[in-house]
Design a protein around this motif. Structure first.
Motif, PDB file in Angstrom:
ATOM      1  N   GLY A  23       0.793  -1.218   0.000  1.00 34.12           N
ATOM      2  CA  GLY A  23       0.000   0.000   0.000  1.00 34.12           C
ATOM      3  C   GLY A  23       0.826   1.269   0.000  1.00 34.12           C
ATOM      4  N   SER A  24       2.147   1.130  -0.038  1.00 33.14           N
ATOM      5  CA  SER A  24       3.036   2.289  -0.082  1.00 33.14           C
ATOM      6  C   SER A  24       3.478   2.520  -1.522  1.00 33.14           C
ATOM      7  N   LYS A  25       4.575   3.251  -1.714  1.00 35.99           N
ATOM      8  CA  LYS A  25       5.139   3.491  -3.046  1.00 35.99           C
ATOM      9  C   LYS A  25       6.149   2.403  -3.423  1.00 35.99           C
ATOM     10  N   TYR A  26       6.353   1.428  -2.544  1.00 36.13           N
ATOM     11  CA  TYR A  26       7.455   0.489  -2.726  1.00 36.13           C
ATOM     12  C   TYR A  26       7.047  -0.845  -3.351  1.00 36.13           C
ATOM     13  N   LEU A  27       7.966  -1.375  -4.158  1.00 32.34           N
ATOM     14  CA  LEU A  27       7.938  -2.770  -4.583  1.00 32.34           C
ATOM     15  C   LEU A  27       8.983  -3.495  -3.739  1.00 32.34           C
ATOM     16  N   TYR A  28       8.562  -4.568  -3.075  1.00 30.34           N
ATOM     17  CA  TYR A  28       9.474  -5.351  -2.249  1.00 30.34           C
ATOM     18  C   TYR A  28       9.794  -6.652  -2.975  1.00 30.34           C
ATOM     19  N   PHE A  29      11.064  -6.857  -3.283  1.00 32.29           N
ATOM     20  CA  PHE A  29      11.505  -8.074  -3.953  1.00 32.29           C
ATOM     21  C   PHE A  29      11.922  -9.080  -2.883  1.00 32.29           C
ATOM     22  N   LEU A  30      11.235 -10.233  -2.870  1.00 27.80           N
ATOM     23  CA  LEU A  30      11.435 -11.225  -1.827  1.00 27.80           C
ATOM     24  C   LEU A  30      12.097 -12.482  -2.395  1.00 27.80           C
ATOM     25  N   ASP A  31      12.956 -13.075  -1.609  1.00 25.46           N
ATOM     26  CA  ASP A  31      13.604 -14.332  -1.978  1.00 25.46           C
ATOM     27  C   ASP A  31      12.529 -15.416  -2.089  1.00 25.46           C
ATOM     28  N   VAL A  32      12.378 -15.995  -3.269  1.00 22.34           N
ATOM     29  CA  VAL A  32      11.297 -16.967  -3.470  1.00 22.34           C
ATOM     30  C   VAL A  32      11.476 -18.204  -2.590  1.00 22.34           C
ATOM     31  N   ASN A  33      12.711 -18.532  -2.240  1.00 23.57           N
ATOM     32  CA  ASN A  33      12.960 -19.697  -1.388  1.00 23.57           C
ATOM     33  C   ASN A  33      12.888 -19.355   0.100  1.00 23.57           C
ATOM     34  N   MET A  34      12.893 -18.059   0.399  1.00 23.54           N
ATOM     35  CA  MET A  34      12.789 -17.584   1.773  1.00 23.54           C
ATOM     36  C   MET A  34      12.009 -16.264   1.742  1.00 23.54           C
ATOM     37  N   PRO A  35      10.685 -16.340   1.548  1.00 28.38           N
ATOM     38  CA  PRO A  35       9.890 -15.127   1.309  1.00 28.38           C
ATOM     39  C   PRO A  35       9.898 -14.105   2.437  1.00 28.38           C
ATOM     40  N   SER A  36      10.416 -14.482   3.596  1.00 23.77           N
ATOM     41  CA  SER A  36      10.521 -13.520   4.693  1.00 23.77           C
ATOM     42  C   SER A  36      11.726 -12.600   4.524  1.00 23.77           C
ATOM     43  N   LYS A  37      12.561 -12.869   3.497  1.00 27.52           N
ATOM     44  CA  LYS A  37      13.773 -12.095   3.267  1.00 27.52           C
ATOM     45  C   LYS A  37      13.566 -11.112   2.121  1.00 27.52           C
ATOM     46  N   VAL A  38      13.806  -9.830   2.374  1.00 34.86           N
ATOM     47  CA  VAL A  38      13.721  -8.803   1.335  1.00 34.86           C
ATOM     48  C   VAL A  38      15.055  -8.712   0.616  1.00 34.86           C
ATOM     49  N   VAL A  39      15.035  -8.918  -0.689  1.00 37.65           N
ATOM     50  CA  VAL A  39      16.248  -8.850  -1.507  1.00 37.65           C
ATOM     51  C   VAL A  39      16.580  -7.402  -1.845  1.00 37.65           C
ATOM     52  N   LYS A  40      15.568  -6.653  -2.232  1.00 36.13           N
ATOM     53  CA  LYS A  40      15.749  -5.225  -2.519  1.00 36.13           C
ATOM     54  C   LYS A  40      14.393  -4.533  -2.462  1.00 36.13           C
ATOM     55  N   THR A  41      14.434  -3.225  -2.353  1.00 34.62           N
ATOM     56  CA  THR A  41      13.230  -2.410  -2.308  1.00 34.62           C
ATOM     57  C   THR A  41      13.359  -1.308  -3.351  1.00 34.62           C
ATOM     58  N   VAL A  42      12.307  -1.102  -4.147  1.00 39.01           N
ATOM     59  CA  VAL A  42      12.339  -0.107  -5.218  1.00 39.01           C
ATOM     60  C   VAL A  42      11.154   0.835  -5.055  1.00 39.01           C
ATOM     61  N   GLY A  43      11.421   2.148  -4.997  1.00 38.55           N
ATOM     62  CA  GLY A  43      10.362   3.141  -4.956  1.00 38.55           C
ATOM     63  C   GLY A  43       9.834   3.420  -6.355  1.00 38.55           C
ATOM     64  N   VAL A  44       8.558   3.771  -6.453  1.00 42.66           N
ATOM     65  CA  VAL A  44       7.902   3.958  -7.751  1.00 42.66           C
ATOM     66  C   VAL A  44       7.434   5.401  -7.897  1.00 42.66           C
ATOM     67  N   ALA A  45       7.794   6.019  -9.033  1.00 43.07           N
ATOM     68  CA  ALA A  45       7.385   7.395  -9.302  1.00 43.07           C
ATOM     69  C   ALA A  45       7.414   7.650 -10.799  1.00 43.07           C
ATOM     70  N   GLY A  46       6.776   8.753 -11.183  1.00 38.09           N
ATOM     71  CA  GLY A  46       6.797   9.203 -12.562  1.00 38.09           C
ATOM     72  C   GLY A  46       7.491  10.540 -12.663  1.00 38.09           C
ATOM     73  N   ASN A  47       7.173  11.275 -13.708  1.00 38.88           N
ATOM     74  CA  ASN A  47       7.837  12.540 -13.979  1.00 38.88           C
ATOM     75  C   ASN A  47       7.459  13.641 -12.991  1.00 38.88           C
ATOM     76  N   ALA A  48       6.259  13.543 -12.429  1.00 40.71           N
ATOM     77  CA  ALA A  48       5.821  14.575 -11.483  1.00 40.71           C
ATOM     78  C   ALA A  48       4.914  14.013 -10.405  1.00 40.71           C
ATOM     79  N   GLU A  49       4.874  12.692 -10.276  1.00 38.95           N
ATOM     80  CA  GLU A  49       3.941  12.062  -9.336  1.00 38.95           C
ATOM     81  C   GLU A  49       4.597  10.887  -8.627  1.00 38.95           C
ATOM     82  N   ILE A  50       4.343  10.814  -7.323  1.00 38.76           N
ATOM     83  CA  ILE A  50       4.748   9.655  -6.540  1.00 38.76           C
ATOM     84  C   ILE A  50       3.551   8.719  -6.474  1.00 38.76           C
ATOM     85  N   TYR A  51       3.743   7.465  -6.848  1.00 36.84           N
ATOM     86  CA  TYR A  51       2.621   6.523  -6.918  1.00 36.84           C
ATOM     87  C   TYR A  51       2.519   5.722  -5.629  1.00 36.84           C
ATOM     88  N   GLU A  52       1.736   6.263  -4.709  1.00 36.77           N
ATOM     89  CA  GLU A  52       1.439   5.558  -3.460  1.00 36.77           C
ATOM     90  C   GLU A  52       0.296   4.559  -3.700  1.00 36.77           C
TER      91      GLU A  52
END
Length: 345
Positions: free
Chosen positions: A236-265
């Motif tokens: 529900g935030s602006k983030y995509l959370y990339f999770l280890d498929v073999n250990m889904p409790s582990k976050v591999v990386k986090t990526v924020g999402v935005a456009g040219n003039a808008e933050i996509y929450e």
């Protein structure tokens, strides 16, 4: 008497110097606050450098930006420290008089390119059970996998596209609120809303195989997809959370999402297709196309007309289902009576 006068003069000069120093520091911090507020709307791009007011640069001995993951004194918008969207930071200013001042700020980072307006054409529609409060939606072959939410009504089901009668139903316990789902090999992964757990099922029988705790950083489970390597979740935030498929409790990386003039929450339901992640925005009739490497929104599809035709006047009956049938997109929503197949142009 002369000593008293001399002392008073020295004390007077010291007071003047102190007041002058305090005024300089206040002016410095006020100008920094004004600058940060003014730049929130304009924002920055990766590679930009903060051009701070001269009231700051001329009176500061050093300037550091503090982040959760470290600190930087380069004043550059470096992806090592910043993500797309809003970044909560603290400016740490060491003044020339030796004092240190902290000031909270928000630094918004936008993309250099503007997202395109996507064009589409409806080529078919299929029935959808309007009783289903859909949260997760995907297609494999001609089989739909759907995760439906709400407490005491949550379920994971399978049915053939074109039918509303499920071939397999997996009901959830009354206290579970089901959310996004995705397929990895012969398994279905499913998130829950606030139960802080995810489930793993046999794809064919929907028999539950295991469960896993959601990572602490994910406050709520919303959307879920698979990019061929990692699970990708939203909360529900602006983030995509990339999770280890073999250990889904582990976050591999986090990526924020935005456009040219808008933050996509409020990123919600997800679908990965040919190198991009498609996401709907909760309570908005749009689907965005995201570059998962950077979080840049490259295209935006407006489905206002379809949403208005299907929400029956209920603001909760939002667009909330994305799947792909070949290169055509399937979309539906909570308690909608139809699934639409659209050709993306």
């Amino acid at each position: 008497m002369k000593n008293i006068i001399k002392f008073n003069l020295i004390a007077g000069f010291a007071t003047i110097l102190l007041l002058t120093s305090c005024n300089k520091n206040k002016k410095m911090m006020d100008s920094l606050a004004d600058y940060n507020i003014a730049m929130e709307t304009t924002g920055y791009h990766f590679g930009d450098k903060l051009q701070l007011p001269k009231e700051v640069t001329e009176n500061a001995k050093s300037i550091t930006i503090s982040f959760m993951q470290g600190e930087s004194s380069s004043l550059a918008i470096d992806p090592k420290f910043f993500s797309l969207g809003d970044n909560k930071v603290v400016f740490v200013i060491k003044a020339k008089n030796g004092e240190t001042f902290n000031q909270d700020a928000t630094i918004n980072v936008f993309t250099k390119g503007k997202e395109k307006n996507g064009v589409y054409q409806i080529v078919a529609d299929y029935p959808h059970n309007p009783d289903n409060f859909i949260e997760g939606f995907l297609l494999e072959g001609n089989t739909v996998y759907e995760s439906d939410g709400l407490e005491k009504e949550s379920q994971l089901i399978k049915y053939t596209l074109g039918s509303t009668v499920p071939s397999v139903v997996r009901k959830q316990p009354d206290d579970v609120f089901s959310e996004g789902c995705t397929i990895v090999g012969d398994k279905v992964y499913q998130l829950t809303y606030r139960n802080k757990i995810g489930f793993v099922y046999n794809k064919n029988t929907l028999e539950k195989l295991s469960e896993f705790p959601l990572p602490n950083v994910i406050g709520e489970g919303w959307g879920l997809t698979y990019d061929g390597k990692n699970l990708v979740a939203t909360d529900g935030s602006k983030y995509l959370y990339f999770l280890d498929v073999n250990m889904p409790s582990k976050v591999v990386k986090t990526v924020g999402v935005a456009g040219n003039a808008e933050i996509y929450e409020h990123l919600n339901e997800l679908e990965y297709h040919k190198g991009f992640i498609y996401a709907n925005i909760w309570h908005k009739p749009v689907i965005i196309k995201i570059d998962p490497m950077t979080g840049e929104v490259v295209e935006k599809y407006d489905f206002t007309k379809l949403t208005d035709e299907n929400n029956q006047g209920d603001s909760e009956h939002v667009l909330n289902g994305i799947a792909f049938k070949g290169d055509n997109m399937l979309l539906t929503g909570k308690n909608w009576t139809k699934i639409y197949e659209v050709a993306i142009k």
